[in-house]
Design a protein around this motif. Structure first.
Motif: not given
Length: 509
Positions: A212-216
């Motif tokens: 989720x972190x790199x996506x966001x």
């Protein structure tokens, strides 16, 4: 699942500690968007960057909520619940003392972990302390407290900003959490699941965060970097690799964070995606409106006025909830979900037509439509998630849908914030007035939310097939009121014969 209590505790104490804590956690969560302009003014960090105070919270909650339940099962639910409360107090103090926007964001990320732990283990404690009809009543009260907290949060935040500064909310929440710790220590019995393997899927938890972190980050920075720039593509590549690694890990661990076999359940997958869309769009809406309403170039509301102005979006969800289970029982869950997303789509389309000359009254009808639509779609979606699986999988289905809420909130808010900020910057660069640029930014983000809501409508019609409907009891209504926050089993999850059976309503382990 077998639950062993170490000694007899006060069921009233458990009810008070868990209900107060969930009310505070959800009020705190819903209030933060109202506080962002004031935090931005004090810290000098832009509201665009401060969206990480919202998305970071949801990201960490998605990674932690199922693991927190597992930790409680293995090491003691009271112990882990108390740890969650202590972490919540620490995060509140860190945020209240923050001298920079970075400290606020760090505190909110910690708060995401603590909030998910409090909700997961609090519901477990409540389930273990009661049985039969008493359990249903207690869980219903817990759900009602969660709904009331979420509805009251923006108003409470607005009041406190005007009277005690934005830090006041976090000092008060820290004080209440300390009282909950004392009440828990005095009245709550320890319990754990002795039959559960002691394996904890920490790798899955880390990989959820790494997905989720790199996506966001990629979505949030795409306006600055460009959608096809090397940094953005690298973020998306890391997201994909971490997602693939997550699937590989879940296939091999003894007690996986996510039972991949559940993904073959069409109704569960469809209802979970519907939950993700609903949670994402309502959180994105609250973020956008809190900024737009308070911007001097738009409506110029005070924080208190902005809190009052967003009430139709939150209170409407609670008000319509008592009607939803009966509507679903009469017309069908799929039809009710579809009608809800249709109303949401219409509401977002109207806001997508926003003009700089609009006053608040022009927003009122679409806000009510979105609130009613969310109320109609959330309850039956949550009910379908738990009704579509066997009794021994209800906890796992609930955990999947609860994780989906956090994921939806994180991704949709990041996307809405990016669209809003990018369109505003582009229009200002073209020479438009600040008021026109703000309206265009809100319109563009609202059109994106309308598209997601339309996808929810199509999903309801095509994927979510017929499933058992609830009877429309008072407990079903409480579950529907809390459905935009947490999935609670309803009478739709009971055996088709209508016979009673004991079921854990906690997050899965």
């Amino acid at each position: 699942m077998t639950d062993v209590a170490q000694h007899t505790g006060s069921t009233r104490g458990v009810l008070a500690a868990t209900c107060i804590s969930t009310l505070v956690v959800n009020a705190n969560t819903s209030a933060v968007s109202i506080l962002l302009p004031a935090i931005s003014e004090d810290t000098g960090m832009s509201t665009g960057t401060l969206q990480w105070a919202v998305t970071g919270y949801s990201l960490m909650g998605a990674a932690v909520i199922i693991t927190a339940g597992s930790l409680g099962d293995v090491f003691g639910r009271k112990r882990v619940f108390q740890a969650g409360l202590l972490l919540f107090v620490a995060s509140c103090v860190l945020i209240a003392l923050a001298g920079s926007g970075g400290m606020v964001i760090a505190g909110r990320v910690i708060q995401g972990a603590s909030g998910a732990t409090i909700l997961a283990c609090g519901l477990s404690l409540l389930s273990v302390a009661n049985s039969g009809d008493a359990r249903l009543r207690a869980v219903s009260l817990w759900g009602a407290a969660a709904a009331v907290g979420a509805a009251a949060g923006p108003l409470a935040g607005g009041v406190l900003v005007d009277t005690a500064g934005w830090q006041g909310l976090f000092w008060i929440d820290a004080g209440i959490a300390v009282l909950c710790m004392l009440l828990t220590a005095a009245t709550v019995s320890e319990s754990r699941d002795p039959n559960r393997p002691r394996d904890i899927d920490f790798a899955g938890t880390v990989l959820v965060a790494l997905t989720l972190m790199p996506l966001i980050l990629g979505v949030s920075k795409s306006g600055d970097w460009g959608w096809i720039s090397a940094p953005t593509l690298l973020c998306f590549a890391i997201c994909i690799v971490a997602g693939v690694a997550f699937v590989a890990v879940e296939r091999r661990v003894k007690v996986p964070l996510l039972d991949l076999a559940l993904l073959r359940n069409r109704v569960l997958v469809g209802s979970t995606i519907a939950i993700l869309i609903g949670a994402g769009t309502i959180n994105a809406l609250m973020y956008l409106l809190s900024l737009y309403f308070q911007d001097p170039a738009a409506l110029g509301f005070t924080p208190l006025e902005a809190g009052l102005a967003t009430l139709p979006s939150t209170v409407g969800l609670v008000v319509v909830a008592p009607l939803v289970p009966r509507l679903a029982a009469r017309f069908g869950g799929r039809q009710t979900i579809g009608a809800g997303f249709a109303l949401c789509t219409a509401g977002f389309v109207v806001i997508g037509l926003v003009d700089a000359s609009w006053q608040y009254v022009a927003f009122l009808l679409p806000l009510v439509a979105i609130a009613v639509g969310m109320g109609l779609s959330n309850g039956p979606s949550s009910s379908a998630a738990t009704a579509s699986v066997d009794a021994n999988q209800v906890g796992e289905a609930s955990g999947v849908s609860n994780m989906a809420r956090y994921v939806g909130a994180a991704v949709a808010t990041a996307l809405a914030a990016t669209i809003y900020a990018t369109v505003i910057a582009n229009h200002k660069g073209d020479g438009d007035t600040a008021a026109d640029a703000l309206a265009d930014g809100l319109a563009a983000a609202s059109w994106a939310m309308a598209v997601f809501s339309l996808l929810g409508l199509l999903l309801a019609l095509v994927v979510i097939v017929r499933h058992r409907a609830g009877r429309g009891t008072l407990n079903d209504s409480a579950a529907a009121a809390a459905a935009h926050l947490h999935t609670l089993p309803t009478t739709a999850s009971e055996p088709p014969s209508g016979g009673s059976r004991e079921r854990s309503v906690e997050s899965p382990s």
